[in-house]
Write a protein that holds these residues in place. Structure first.
Motif, PDB file in Angstrom:
ATOM      1  N   ARG A 171      -1.769  11.252  11.762  1.00 40.52           N
ATOM      2  CA  ARG A 171      -2.550  10.000  11.239  1.00 40.52           C
ATOM      3  C   ARG A 171      -2.663  10.821   9.490  1.00 40.52           C
ATOM      4  N   HIS A 172      -3.311   9.775   8.400  1.00 40.05           N
ATOM      5  CA  HIS A 172      -3.604   9.993   7.391  1.00 40.05           C
ATOM      6  C   HIS A 172      -4.705  10.897   7.165  1.00 40.05           C
ATOM      7  N   PRO A 173      -4.826  12.242   6.263  1.00 44.06           N
ATOM      8  CA  PRO A 173      -6.258  13.629   6.717  1.00 44.06           C
ATOM      9  C   PRO A 173      -7.426  12.754   6.322  1.00 44.06           C
ATOM     10  N   GLU A 174      -7.283  11.293   5.675  1.00 44.76           N
ATOM     11  CA  GLU A 174      -8.923  10.431   5.617  1.00 44.76           C
ATOM     12  C   GLU A 174      -8.425   9.276   5.679  1.00 44.76           C
ATOM     13  N   LYS A 175      -7.433   8.045   5.308  1.00 43.91           N
ATOM     14  CA  LYS A 175      -8.031   7.511   5.216  1.00 43.91           C
ATOM     15  C   LYS A 175      -8.061   6.507   7.327  1.00 43.91           C
ATOM     16  N   PRO A 176      -8.327   5.648   7.470  1.00 37.33           N
ATOM     17  CA  PRO A 176      -8.344   4.970   8.923  1.00 37.33           C
ATOM     18  C   PRO A 176      -6.713   4.389   9.437  1.00 37.33           C
ATOM     19  N   PHE A 177      -5.891   4.597   9.108  1.00 41.24           N
ATOM     20  CA  PHE A 177      -4.549   4.953  10.170  1.00 41.24           C
ATOM     21  C   PHE A 177      -2.745   6.362   9.982  1.00 41.24           C
ATOM     22  N   GLY A 178      -2.266   5.310  10.550  1.00 38.17           N
ATOM     23  CA  GLY A 178      -1.361   6.398  11.147  1.00 38.17           C
ATOM     24  C   GLY A 178       0.002   5.639  10.893  1.00 38.17           C
ATOM     25  N   ALA A 179       0.793   6.823  11.884  1.00 36.70           N
ATOM     26  CA  ALA A 179       2.615   5.930  12.029  1.00 36.70           C
ATOM     27  C   ALA A 179       2.569   6.909  13.270  1.00 36.70           C
ATOM     28  N   PHE A 180       3.971   6.135  14.253  1.00 36.04           N
ATOM     29  CA  PHE A 180       4.034   6.704  15.228  1.00 36.04           C
ATOM     30  C   PHE A 180       5.305   6.774  15.483  1.00 36.04           C
ATOM     31  N   TYR A 181       6.534   7.696  16.043  1.00 36.90           N
ATOM     32  CA  TYR A 181       8.181   7.361  16.340  1.00 36.90           C
ATOM     33  C   TYR A 181       8.334   7.617  17.208  1.00 36.90           C
ATOM     34  N   GLU A 182       8.964   7.073  18.338  1.00 34.25           N
ATOM     35  CA  GLU A 182       9.703   8.119  18.965  1.00 34.25           C
ATOM     36  C   GLU A 182      10.726   7.409  19.814  1.00 34.25           C
ATOM     37  N   ASP A 183      11.981   8.393  20.376  1.00 29.07           N
ATOM     38  CA  ASP A 183      13.045   8.362  21.079  1.00 29.07           C
ATOM     39  C   ASP A 183      13.802   9.196  20.846  1.00 29.07           C
TER      40      ASP A 183
ATOM     41  N   ASP B   6       0.999  -1.191  -0.198  1.00 21.99           N
ATOM     42  CA  ASP B   6      -0.234   0.019  -0.072  1.00 21.99           C
ATOM     43  C   ASP B   6       0.913   1.408   0.196  1.00 21.99           C
ATOM     44  N   PRO B   7       0.697   1.852  -1.210  1.00 24.80           N
ATOM     45  CA  PRO B   7       1.401   3.303  -1.423  1.00 24.80           C
ATOM     46  C   PRO B   7       1.810   4.322  -0.034  1.00 24.80           C
ATOM     47  N   ASP B   8       0.548   4.513  -0.176  1.00 30.01           N
ATOM     48  CA  ASP B   8       0.148   5.318   1.184  1.00 30.01           C
ATOM     49  C   ASP B   8       0.744   5.095   2.509  1.00 30.01           C
ATOM     50  N   MET B   9       0.913   4.317   3.362  1.00 33.02           N
ATOM     51  CA  MET B   9       1.155   2.731   4.208  1.00 33.02           C
ATOM     52  C   MET B   9       2.256   2.608   3.922  1.00 33.02           C
ATOM     53  N   GLN B  10       3.036   2.946   3.543  1.00 31.44           N
ATOM     54  CA  GLN B  10       4.817   2.255   3.211  1.00 31.44           C
ATOM     55  C   GLN B  10       5.296   4.234   3.375  1.00 31.44           C
ATOM     56  N   LYS B  11       4.383   5.663   2.694  1.00 30.04           N
ATOM     57  CA  LYS B  11       4.492   6.326   2.616  1.00 30.04           C
ATOM     58  C   LYS B  11       5.083   7.043   4.681  1.00 30.04           C
ATOM     59  N   CYS B  12       3.436   6.551   4.938  1.00 28.83           N
ATOM     60  CA  CYS B  12       3.306   7.155   6.164  1.00 28.83           C
ATOM     61  C   CYS B  12       4.516   6.875   7.079  1.00 28.83           C
ATOM     62  N   SER B  13       4.392   5.138   6.604  1.00 31.02           N
ATOM     63  CA  SER B  13       5.964   5.053   7.627  1.00 31.02           C
ATOM     64  C   SER B  13       7.276   5.598   7.535  1.00 31.02           C
ATOM     65  N   ARG B  14       7.507   6.189   6.652  1.00 30.30           N
ATOM     66  CA  ARG B  14       8.218   6.633   6.292  1.00 30.30           C
ATOM     67  C   ARG B  14       8.356   7.815   6.091  1.00 30.30           C
ATOM     68  N   ASP B  15       7.310   8.712   5.838  1.00 32.47           N
ATOM     69  CA  ASP B  15       7.641  10.026   6.503  1.00 32.47           C
ATOM     70  C   ASP B  15       7.151  10.149   8.140  1.00 32.47           C
ATOM     71  N   VAL B  16       6.989   9.536   8.933  1.00 36.96           N
ATOM     72  CA  VAL B  16       6.732   9.613  10.213  1.00 36.96           C
ATOM     73  C   VAL B  16       8.206   9.294  11.091  1.00 36.96           C
ATOM     74  N   GLU B  17       9.273   8.425  10.421  1.00 40.14           N
ATOM     75  CA  GLU B  17      10.595   9.448  11.238  1.00 40.14           C
ATOM     76  C   GLU B  17      11.245  10.184  10.189  1.00 40.14           C
ATOM     77  N   MET B  18      11.167  10.816   8.937  1.00 39.83           N
ATOM     78  CA  MET B  18      11.478  11.824   8.641  1.00 39.83           C
ATOM     79  C   MET B  18      10.917  13.610   9.253  1.00 39.83           C
ATOM     80  N   ILE B  19      10.163  13.181   9.829  1.00 40.89           N
ATOM     81  CA  ILE B  19       8.943  14.483  10.647  1.00 40.89           C
ATOM     82  C   ILE B  19      10.169  14.850  11.866  1.00 40.89           C
ATOM     83  N   TRP B  20      10.059  13.557  11.928  1.00 38.33           N
ATOM     84  CA  TRP B  20      10.541  13.293  13.697  1.00 38.33           C
ATOM     85  C   TRP B  20      12.534  14.032  13.700  1.00 38.33           C
TER      86      TRP B  20
END
Length: 220
Positions: free
Chosen positions: A205-217, A117-131
């Motif tokens: 979280r995605h602005p429309e779809k029901p999923f999100g991502a989390f990153y902490e360190d 799923d391209p949106d989920m793949q991007k979400c998992s990458r972007d949360v680290e980038m944002i962190w």
């Protein structure tokens, strides 16, 4: 109440031990994630996590593990989600664990996408980038806690996500138990957060779809 947090530690606190706890916690997460497959639910993954964590020498945790699959990735820390939700072939999940190693608290969170799923793949990458962008802003500009999370919101928006701050606004870390000295958040800390004292959390979280991502360190 803002400004009530402090950065005190116990007599046995060691930056080196805290860093080792962080590194070992990450290894636990990576090991557990490598064992997770579609069809598993959170209860199954929790068993894998407990066995893996004990094999690394941490039988106890300072906070309960957060194992979030699919739509449950939208939930804040501690909120009960849909029970028996199974990981799908194209899905997303995150692990947030807090084992205790040698009297020091580990706390690491990572997101993983399975399938294509391209949106989920991007979400998992972007949360680290944002962190990383927020961490760099903290390091370069010496901002206060509220301003740090103001920047975090701007960073998430820039990448097309919504920043979730409910129970994901950063917190103290130290020798166990840090909570007897401090229960404040970064977002409420009016000074510049010191290195090796705080966990930076980013949940999106995605602005429309029901999923999100989390990153902490650890901020250091």
């Amino acid at each position: 109440m803002k400004g009530t947090a402090d950065e005190s530690v116990g007599e046995k606190f060691s930056v080196d031990q805290l860093q080792r706890a962080r590194d070992r916690t990450l290894k636990v997460i990576e090991s557990v994630a490598s064992q997770i497959e579609p069809g598993m639910n959170a209860a199954h993954i929790k068993d894998i996590l407990q066995q893996t964590q004990e094999s690394f020498g941490a039988a106890k945790s300072w906070h309960p593990p957060q194992i979030r699959l699919g739509e449950n990735t939208l939930l804040p820390f501690g909120q009960k989600g849909t029970e028996d939700l199974q990981l799908s072939e194209n899905d997303i999940f995150f692990l947030d664990i807090g084992p205790i190693f040698d009297g020091h608290e580990g706390d690491v969170g990572r997101t993983f996408a399975v399938g294509n799923d391209p949106d989920m793949q991007k979400c998992s990458r972007d949360v680290e980038m944002i962190w990383q962008e927020v961490r760099d802003h903290w390091k370069e500009h010496k901002v206060s806690g509220p301003n740090l999370y103001k920047f975090a919101r701007e960073s998430a928006d820039k990448h097309g996500w919504i920043l979730a701050l409910d129970q994901a606004n950063g917190h103290r870390i130290a020798d166990f138990p840090h909570a007897v000295r401090n229960r404040g958040s970064i977002e409420s800390f009016e000074a510049h957060p010191a290195a090796d004292r705080w966990i930076l959390e980013i949940q999106i979280r995605h602005p429309e779809k029901p999923f999100g991502a989390f990153y902490e360190d650890l901020l250091n």
